[in-house]
Write a protein that holds these residues in place. Structure first.
Motif, short mmCIF file in Angstrom:
data_model
loop_
_atom_site.label_atom_id
_atom_site.label_comp_id
_atom_site.label_asym_id
_atom_site.label_seq_id
_atom_site.Cartn_x
_atom_site.Cartn_y
_atom_site.Cartn_z
N HIS A 144 0.86 -1.18 0.00
CA HIS A 144 0.00 0.00 0.00
C HIS A 144 0.90 1.24 0.00
CE1 HIS A 144 -3.23 2.63 2.12
NE2 HIS A 144 -3.11 2.93 0.85
N HIS A 177 -0.77 -3.03 -6.80
CA HIS A 177 -0.61 -2.42 -5.47
C HIS A 177 -1.83 -1.57 -5.13
CE1 HIS A 177 3.50 -3.81 -5.43
NE2 HIS A 177 3.68 -3.27 -6.62
N GLY A 186 8.98 -4.55 -1.43
CA GLY A 186 8.04 -5.62 -1.06
C GLY A 186 8.67 -6.99 -1.02
#
Length: 158
Positions: free
Chosen positions: A2, A34, A128
């Motif tokens: 996020h 995302h 990520g």
């Protein structure tokens, strides 16, 4: 991941410009799968103190702050307030030309120079996946030995 993209309030309100670049960045990140939120502090008449609880509710993995000459001081202040708890990436025309000013004002932040779509996509993916960031084109950050630049910034021809 996020990602919250923010346009800080303007230090020079007569230079208002809609944050179109944030829309472009958001579209790329959405295509990558995302979650993205955009906060325009100027339009919403928010100050840093009002943004902090909102970010707490949104719980982002990363915050991107765009900056021009018209909101450079506000962007640095916002970065300082956020970088203790969040991964902060500065981008836009002002950090592209004043990279070291942003890094020394916000030493735990990153700066993405030049056109941000490709670089931000790579950055979000690598963060990520906990992969190295050093070779991302246009990415700069502080290390123990000084400023690291991950290659020339991406410049798109129109």
């Amino acid at each position: 991941m996020h990602v919250v993209l923010i346009q800080p309030e303007l230090d020079q309100p007569e230079h208002f410009c809609p944050p179109l670049g944030l829309g472009y960045l958001a579209s790329v990140l959405l295509e990558d799968g995302h979650e993205v939120s955009i906060i325009d502090m100027d339009v919403e008449a928010l100050n840093t103190a009002e943004v902090l609880p909102r970010l707490g509710r949104l719980s982002p993995d990363m915050v991107g702050i765009t900056s021009t000459a018209a909101n450079a001081a506000a962007a640095r202040r916002l970065g300082s307030a956020l970088e203790k708890d969040l991964l902060v990436v500065h981008g836009g025309p002002e950090p592209t030309v004043a990279t070291e000013d942003y890094l020394y004002a916000n030493p735990r932040s990153l700066v993405l120079r030049g056109e941000g779509e490709q670089g931000l996509s790579q950055l979000v993916e690598r963060v990520g996946n906990r992969q190295p960031l050093a070779d991302i084109a246009g990415l700069s950050y502080l290390t123990a030995s000084g400023v690291h630049h991950g290659g020339p910034a991406v410049v798109e021809s129109d």
